[in-house]
Design a protein around this motif. Structure first.
Motif, PDB file in Angstrom:
ATOM      1  N   VAL A 110       0.834  -1.202   0.000  1.00  0.00           N
ATOM      2  CA  VAL A 110       0.000   0.000   0.000  1.00  0.00           C
ATOM      3  C   VAL A 110       0.869   1.252   0.000  1.00  0.00           C
ATOM      4  O   VAL A 110       0.631   2.200  -0.768  1.00  0.00           O
ATOM      5  N   LEU A 111       1.892   1.268   0.835  1.00  0.00           N
ATOM      6  CA  LEU A 111       2.788   2.431   0.904  1.00  0.00           C
ATOM      7  C   LEU A 111       3.537   2.639  -0.409  1.00  0.00           C
ATOM      8  O   LEU A 111       3.744   3.783  -0.854  1.00  0.00           O
ATOM      9  N   LEU A 112       3.959   1.559  -1.033  1.00  0.00           N
ATOM     10  CA  LEU A 112       4.645   1.661  -2.321  1.00  0.00           C
ATOM     11  C   LEU A 112       3.727   2.238  -3.388  1.00  0.00           C
ATOM     12  O   LEU A 112       4.124   3.109  -4.179  1.00  0.00           O
ATOM     13  N   ASP A 113       2.478   1.769  -3.411  1.00  0.00           N
ATOM     14  CA  ASP A 113       1.523   2.294  -4.391  1.00  0.00           C
ATOM     15  C   ASP A 113       1.286   3.787  -4.171  1.00  0.00           C
ATOM     16  O   ASP A 113       1.241   4.572  -5.125  1.00  0.00           O
ATOM     17  N   ALA A 114       1.124   4.180  -2.904  1.00  0.00           N
ATOM     18  CA  ALA A 114       0.896   5.590  -2.592  1.00  0.00           C
ATOM     19  C   ALA A 114       2.117   6.439  -2.956  1.00  0.00           C
ATOM     20  O   ALA A 114       1.982   7.554  -3.492  1.00  0.00           O
ATOM     21  N   SER A 115       3.300   5.914  -2.681  1.00  0.00           N
ATOM     22  CA  SER A 115       4.536   6.633  -3.002  1.00  0.00           C
ATOM     23  C   SER A 115       4.712   6.800  -4.507  1.00  0.00           C
ATOM     24  O   SER A 115       5.144   7.861  -4.987  1.00  0.00           O
ATOM     25  N   LYS A 116       4.371   5.750  -5.239  1.00  0.00           N
ATOM     26  CA  LYS A 116       4.449   5.816  -6.704  1.00  0.00           C
ATOM     27  C   LYS A 116       3.455   6.838  -7.253  1.00  0.00           C
ATOM     28  O   LYS A 116       3.760   7.592  -8.180  1.00  0.00           O
ATOM     29  N   GLU A 117       2.274   6.871  -6.645  1.00  0.00           N
ATOM     30  CA  GLU A 117       1.209   7.751  -7.122  1.00  0.00           C
ATOM     31  C   GLU A 117       1.609   9.225  -7.016  1.00  0.00           C
ATOM     32  O   GLU A 117       1.336  10.023  -7.936  1.00  0.00           O
ATOM     33  N   ILE A 118       2.256   9.607  -5.917  1.00  0.00           N
ATOM     34  CA  ILE A 118       2.597  11.033  -5.725  1.00  0.00           C
ATOM     35  C   ILE A 118       4.022  11.357  -6.166  1.00  0.00           C
ATOM     36  O   ILE A 118       4.401  12.522  -6.224  1.00  0.00           O
ATOM     37  N   GLY A 119       4.841  10.329  -6.458  1.00  0.00           N
ATOM     38  CA  GLY A 119       6.198  10.570  -6.946  1.00  0.00           C
ATOM     39  C   GLY A 119       7.161  11.045  -5.885  1.00  0.00           C
ATOM     40  O   GLY A 119       7.751  12.133  -6.006  1.00  0.00           O
ATOM     41  N   VAL A 120       7.347  10.230  -4.831  1.00  0.00           N
ATOM     42  CA  VAL A 120       8.274  10.617  -3.764  1.00  0.00           C
ATOM     43  C   VAL A 120       9.712  10.653  -4.285  1.00  0.00           C
ATOM     44  O   VAL A 120      10.052   9.983  -5.265  1.00  0.00           O
ATOM     45  N   SER A 121      10.538  11.443  -3.606  1.00  0.00           N
ATOM     46  CA  SER A 121      11.954  11.537  -3.983  1.00  0.00           C
ATOM     47  C   SER A 121      12.739  10.307  -3.562  1.00  0.00           C
ATOM     48  O   SER A 121      13.722   9.933  -4.210  1.00  0.00           O
ATOM     49  N   LYS A 122      12.314   9.666  -2.458  1.00  0.00           N
ATOM     50  CA  LYS A 122      13.009   8.463  -1.997  1.00  0.00           C
ATOM     51  C   LYS A 122      12.100   7.684  -1.057  1.00  0.00           C
ATOM     52  O   LYS A 122      11.440   8.271  -0.198  1.00  0.00           O
ATOM     53  N   PHE A 123      12.069   6.375  -1.221  1.00  0.00           N
ATOM     54  CA  PHE A 123      11.372   5.456  -0.317  1.00  0.00           C
ATOM     55  C   PHE A 123      12.445   4.580   0.322  1.00  0.00           C
ATOM     56  O   PHE A 123      13.090   3.784  -0.368  1.00  0.00           O
ATOM     57  N   VAL A 124      12.649   4.753   1.617  1.00  0.00           N
ATOM     58  CA  VAL A 124      13.645   3.958   2.342  1.00  0.00           C
ATOM     59  C   VAL A 124      12.918   2.874   3.136  1.00  0.00           C
ATOM     60  O   VAL A 124      12.108   3.183   4.015  1.00  0.00           O
ATOM     61  N   HIS A 125      13.208   1.649   2.807  1.00  0.00           N
ATOM     62  CA  HIS A 125      12.574   0.502   3.461  1.00  0.00           C
ATOM     63  C   HIS A 125      13.537  -0.076   4.493  1.00  0.00           C
ATOM     64  O   HIS A 125      14.620  -0.548   4.148  1.00  0.00           O
ATOM     65  N   VAL A 126      13.149  -0.001   5.761  1.00  0.00           N
ATOM     66  CA  VAL A 126      14.019  -0.457   6.842  1.00  0.00           C
ATOM     67  C   VAL A 126      13.726  -1.930   7.119  1.00  0.00           C
ATOM     68  O   VAL A 126      12.655  -2.283   7.610  1.00  0.00           O
ATOM     69  N   SER A 127      14.691  -2.780   6.802  1.00  0.00           N
ATOM     70  CA  SER A 127      14.512  -4.218   6.947  1.00  0.00           C
ATOM     71  C   SER A 127      15.458  -4.763   8.021  1.00  0.00           C
ATOM     72  O   SER A 127      15.892  -4.024   8.910  1.00  0.00           O
ATOM     73  N   THR A 128      15.799  -6.023   7.929  1.00  0.00           N
ATOM     74  CA  THR A 128      16.528  -6.708   8.991  1.00  0.00           C
ATOM     75  C   THR A 128      17.501  -7.726   8.422  1.00  0.00           C
ATOM     76  O   THR A 128      17.264  -8.289   7.342  1.00  0.00           O
ATOM     77  N   ASP A 129      18.574  -7.999   9.170  1.00  0.00           N
ATOM     78  CA  ASP A 129      19.516  -9.035   8.738  1.00  0.00           C
ATOM     79  C   ASP A 129      18.896 -10.429   8.812  1.00  0.00           C
ATOM     80  O   ASP A 129      19.419 -11.389   8.227  1.00  0.00           O
ATOM     81  N   GLU A 130      17.769 -10.568   9.501  1.00  0.00           N
ATOM     82  CA  GLU A 130      17.148 -11.885   9.638  1.00  0.00           C
ATOM     83  C   GLU A 130      16.649 -12.449   8.309  1.00  0.00           C
ATOM     84  O   GLU A 130      16.408 -13.658   8.197  1.00  0.00           O
ATOM     85  N   VAL A 131      16.493 -11.594   7.290  1.00  0.00           N
ATOM     86  CA  VAL A 131      16.053 -12.096   5.989  1.00  0.00           C
ATOM     87  C   VAL A 131      17.107 -13.002   5.356  1.00  0.00           C
ATOM     88  O   VAL A 131      16.799 -13.801   4.472  1.00  0.00           O
ATOM     89  N   TYR A 132      18.360 -12.887   5.805  1.00  0.00           N
ATOM     90  CA  TYR A 132      19.442 -13.696   5.242  1.00  0.00           C
ATOM     91  C   TYR A 132      19.486 -15.108   5.828  1.00  0.00           C
ATOM     92  O   TYR A 132      20.285 -15.943   5.382  1.00  0.00           O
ATOM     93  N   GLY A 133      18.671 -15.383   6.844  1.00  0.00           N
ATOM     94  CA  GLY A 133      18.759 -16.676   7.509  1.00  0.00           C
ATOM     95  C   GLY A 133      19.769 -16.619   8.627  1.00  0.00           C
ATOM     96  O   GLY A 133      19.816 -15.652   9.381  1.00  0.00           O
ATOM     97  N   ASP A 134      20.589 -17.650   8.753  1.00  0.00           N
ATOM     98  CA  ASP A 134      21.598 -17.595   9.807  1.00  0.00           C
ATOM     99  C   ASP A 134      22.948 -18.061   9.296  1.00  0.00           C
ATOM    100  O   ASP A 134      23.061 -18.659   8.219  1.00  0.00           O
TER     101      ASP A 134
END
Length: 339
Positions: A110-134
């Protein structure tokens, strides 16, 4: 002169809340919008001193509520979106994965769609090292931005899914994005169910401290203010489409962390109580932050200075966490750890 508008989702949470304060203190020419649903871990009392600041605005909303989010974006026309909002506690994801998919995956879309709609200068997605597994216990191995995603819990799987959505919106639609993947954070205003604040609060109260399994699981610890500085840098200087790992080079076993807190507070290690290990408990996380360091970031805190400051903060702010660990949270704690 026009002020930039920065939307911080999840700004009532631990890392997002510290980031809101960091940005308000550093930039007088930015409007900071804090959007949060105020679920169990959300707390806006930490921003009480900013409520009269004309640069600070709070919006209560659910990121998965498409109609509301679209309306907010169309009205405010944000320049930057820094997306923290997420269900983040691994134990809770094991007991109820559905809410993690709704918030972390569908909410991000939803946030990505809204950001695309208004044309943001930057979308920073804060993720985690846990996506890499262990990782194994070889101290020469580290996660890099090229490490394949191999999440092992419903939480990390939901974060990996949102990471891939963010990447896809850049590749497909040209949305200017960055993804940051951080190691375990600690510092002020950390919700008391996480390892360090849980340990501090229970040791202060002379209560047993639950440690999963044998306590040998290793995490790389990062002070939350160092993380905020990294996100600030990536927001302004990050190359569009790139991923940046944020790590503190502060690897400790869970047992070492608990013993450090106990020693600092002058209490007995008899407070340690080993409990049944968490399902799918990753052995080790460790990040190579070279790419981010080449962008200009260096951590301010090592673990020794950071943990001492954090323990002192909890000693000085007992009223804040005391009211959190009563009531509903206490019921959750007893169910989770059987202590």
């Amino acid at each position: 002169m026009k002020k930039n508008k920065v939307l911080v989702t999840g700004g009532a949470g631990f890392i997002g809340g510290n980031f809101v304060q960091y940005m308000l203190d550093k930039y007088s020419d930015y409007y900071i919008f804090n959007l949060d649903l105020l679920t169990y871990a959300g707390d806006i009392t930490k921003h009480h001193s900013y409520k009269e600041n004309e640069n600070y605005h709070f919006i209560k909303a659910d990121i998965a509520d498409r109609e509301t989010i679209m309306t907010i974006f169309e009205k405010e026309k944000f320049d930057y979106v820094v997306h923290f909002a997420a269900e983040s506690h691994v134990d809770r994801s094991i007991s109820d994965p559905g809410i993690f998919v709704k918030t972390n995956v569908l909410g991000t879309q939803v946030l990505l769609d809204a950001s695309k709609e208004i044309g943001v200068s930057k979308f920073v997605h804060v993720s985690t090292d846990e996506v890499y597994g262990d990782l194994d216990f070889d101290p020469t191995t580290f996660f890099t931005e090229k490490t394949p995603l191999q999440p092992n819990s419903p939480y990390s799987a939901s974060k990996a899914s949102s990471d891939l959505l963010v990447r896809a919106y850049h590749e497909t639609y040209g949305l200017p994005v960055n993804i940051t993947r951080c190691s375990n954070n600690y510092g002020p205003y950390h919700f008391p169910e996480k390892l360090i604040p849980l340990t501090i609060s229970r040791v202060i109260n002379d209560q047993k401290v639950p440690v999963y399994g044998d306590g040998r699981n290793i995490r790389d610890w990062l002070h939350v203010i160092d993380h905020c500085a990294a996100i600030d840098l990536v927001m302004h200087e990050g190359v569009n489409g790139e991923v940046y790992n944020v790590g503190g080079h502060n690897e400790r076993t869970n047992l070492e962390v608990v013993k450090t807190v106990i020693k600092t507070l002058g209490k007995s290690e008899e407070l340690i109580e080993f409990v049944k290990d968490r399902l799918g408990h990753d052995k080790r996380y460790a990040i190579d932050p070279t790419k981010l360091e080449n962008l200009g970031w260096k951590p301010k805190y090592n673990f020794e200075t950071g943990i001492a400051q954090t323990i002192q903060w909890y000693l000085d702010n007992k009223e804040w966490w005391d009211q959190i660990i009563s009531g509903e949270y206490q019921n959750y704690f007893e169910k989770q750890y059987s202590i």
